[in-house]
Design a protein around this motif. Sequence first.
Motif, PDB file in Angstrom:
ATOM      1  N   ASN A  69       0.534  21.757  10.224  1.00 14.07           N
ATOM      2  CA  ASN A  69       1.963  21.892   9.902  1.00 14.07           C
ATOM      3  C   ASN A  69       2.749  22.144  11.181  1.00 14.07           C
ATOM      4  N   TYR A  72       3.231  19.038  13.297  1.00  9.79           N
ATOM      5  CA  TYR A  72       4.298  18.118  12.867  1.00  9.79           C
ATOM      6  C   TYR A  72       5.685  18.719  13.101  1.00  9.79           C
ATOM      7  N   ARG A  75       6.246  18.244  16.945  1.00  8.62           N
ATOM      8  CA  ARG A  75       6.561  16.855  17.319  1.00  8.62           C
ATOM      9  C   ARG A  75       8.038  16.554  17.070  1.00  8.62           C
ATOM     10  N   THR A  76       8.514  16.992  15.919  1.00  3.82           N
ATOM     11  CA  THR A  76       9.911  16.715  15.574  1.00  3.82           C
ATOM     12  C   THR A  76      10.858  17.506  16.476  1.00  3.82           C
ATOM     13  N   ALA A  78      10.208  18.383  19.605  1.00  2.00           N
ATOM     14  CA  ALA A  78      10.165  17.702  20.905  1.00  2.00           C
ATOM     15  C   ALA A  78      10.995  16.417  20.863  1.00  2.00           C
ATOM     16  N   ALA A  79      10.908  15.685  19.748  1.00  3.16           N
ATOM     17  CA  ALA A  79      11.680  14.433  19.615  1.00  3.16           C
ATOM     18  C   ALA A  79      13.172  14.729  19.628  1.00  3.16           C
ATOM     19  N   ASN A  80      13.560  15.824  18.996  1.00  3.31           N
ATOM     20  CA  ASN A  80      14.981  16.211  18.984  1.00  3.31           C
ATOM     21  C   ASN A  80      15.455  16.574  20.391  1.00  3.31           C
ATOM     22  N   ALA A 202      10.948  17.655   2.241  1.00  5.94           N
ATOM     23  CA  ALA A 202      11.663  17.058   3.378  1.00  5.94           C
ATOM     24  C   ALA A 202      12.900  17.884   3.711  1.00  5.94           C
ATOM     25  N   ILE A 204      13.286  21.087   3.127  1.00  9.52           N
ATOM     26  CA  ILE A 204      12.835  22.354   3.738  1.00  9.52           C
ATOM     27  C   ILE A 204      12.413  22.108   5.188  1.00  9.52           C
ATOM     28  N   PHE A 205      11.812  20.934   5.427  1.00  9.48           N
ATOM     29  CA  PHE A 205      11.394  20.567   6.795  1.00  9.48           C
ATOM     30  C   PHE A 205      12.630  20.480   7.701  1.00  9.48           C
ATOM     31  N   ASP A 206      13.680  19.841   7.208  1.00 11.65           N
ATOM     32  CA  ASP A 206      14.936  19.756   7.976  1.00 11.65           C
ATOM     33  C   ASP A 206      15.434  21.145   8.347  1.00 11.65           C
ATOM     34  N   THR A 208      13.693  23.895   8.536  1.00 15.50           N
ATOM     35  CA  THR A 208      12.749  24.537   9.454  1.00 15.50           C
ATOM     36  C   THR A 208      12.995  24.063  10.882  1.00 15.50           C
ATOM     37  N   VAL A 209      13.150  22.744  11.023  1.00 13.41           N
ATOM     38  CA  VAL A 209      13.421  22.171  12.346  1.00 13.41           C
ATOM     39  C   VAL A 209      14.746  22.735  12.878  1.00 13.41           C
TER      40      VAL A 209
ATOM     41  N   PHE B 117       3.961  20.523   5.824  1.00 17.23           N
ATOM     42  CA  PHE B 117       4.523  19.485   6.675  1.00 17.23           C
ATOM     43  C   PHE B 117       3.414  18.629   7.244  1.00 17.23           C
ATOM     44  N   VAL B 137       7.406  11.461  22.754  1.00 11.94           N
ATOM     45  CA  VAL B 137       6.508  12.457  22.159  1.00 11.94           C
ATOM     46  C   VAL B 137       5.109  11.846  22.071  1.00 11.94           C
TER      47      VAL B 137
END
Lengths: 306, 167
Positions: A69, A72, A75-76, A78-80, A202, A204-206, A208-209, B117, B137
């Motif tokens: 978890n 992932y 990764r998101t 870092a991408a942001n 999805a 909740i993921f938003d 969290t990020v 996730f 990434v």
Amino acid sequence: MRQLLAAFVMVVTILFLLAVQGCQTVGTVAGLGADIAAATGKISAKEAESIKRGAQAAGQAFEEFTPENEYYIGRTIAANILSRYKAYENNRANYYVNLVGQTLAMASDKPETFSGYHFLILDSDEINAFAAPGGLILVTRGLIRCCRDEDALAAVLAHEIGHVQLGHGMGAIRGARYTSLGKVVGVELAKNLGGGQLAQVAEIFDGTVGDIMKQLVDTGYQSSQEYAADQAAVVIMKRVGYNPSALKDMLEEMGKRLGPKSGGFGKTHPSPANRLQKVGSSLAGSGPTVAAGIRKARFEQAMTGI
Amino acid sequence: MKPMKKMTTAFLIMAAAAVSFATGAWAKEMTVQVNMTQLRATPAYYGAVVATVDYAARLQILETKGSWAKATDPKNNKTGWLHLSALTSKRLTPKAGAKSAPTSVSTGELSAAEKGFTEQIEKDYRQKNRTIDFTWVDRMEQININPQKSVAFLKDGQLIATEGGRP
């Protein structure tokens, strides 16, 4: 007879203590997952309470994030960050930063993450660094310019590894995310999430990020977390044999370079002077180590043009 | 039974219980919680690789030393050392397409966190956020330093190859 009884009691006591000790060791292994979660500060007592409430509501707990978890999420994150900053496209420099960083990570308290530690230089004059959960670490050219040799670069990277090891990024996640996630995924344990569930997770993921990005970019870690990462950096550097006082040199140089227009970093970090004051005592006695010259030479070669 | 004999018997029973409690409990299973890692001949990253273990593999823990565990993979009976931060006491589900057969755990035992996730969620996120670019990434994840490279790097810089920290 009395003597015999006393001897017997003593032997039994020793054996009992042995047994208890054995039990504690076993318990250490058994409770490792929970220990790491607690030690890394993934969840606070308050958050644990929220999880319990969520568990009661859903009948199944969402206790903590697994390393997968975390991977992932990282990764998101870092991408942001890489959507706000450009990557520094210099293979030699990036390889060298990974050589130093991944070698340091192996000597940290958390050498194993889901997919390992990876480092990348950001093409920015701003003095800044970001540690995404799971071990994706981004460092600006501006921050590397505060380093005059490999030992100073090691101080920067070991500090960021410290944030990962101590779970500071994951600590920014609001307790409510755990509760919501528990409610969604706790009730149904099918292999893949169904449409409705997917949309909920999805969302909740938003969130969290967003929680972590807010901390990394806007508010910064708590000062106490920065000091803890400095302490972790000193420990890691000492284990590998780098001169920990390079952290001091780097912070002093950063202090000089951080002007009033220093971008986000000055706002999100305690001042180099305050960090120096906090970490100072643990640097006592550390001085120039052997071969600092060899390391400086390879640093300069790899970082030409930084 | 004379008191003396009674005491000896009691002593032996307690001793046996204490010893088995202290040692027997080591026959413990733990799960690999990272994507992939290695079992090594010595408790150090620089030790020779004995075997590779994947996410969700259940290993028998034989002993621990500092922050390293000596473990056997029952799948091939290979034994070696790995860092405790790669292990969890929870059970995990092998990835689809993994070589290892799925474990026989009932779904009730699986951690709900595994459903959090995942790749599925990232895919969904990327579809909704086209401007967030994952290219770099993926590229940075490709930069992997072999422990042998680290050893040479440390040696050249007259640094120390340590055995990894404590969890």
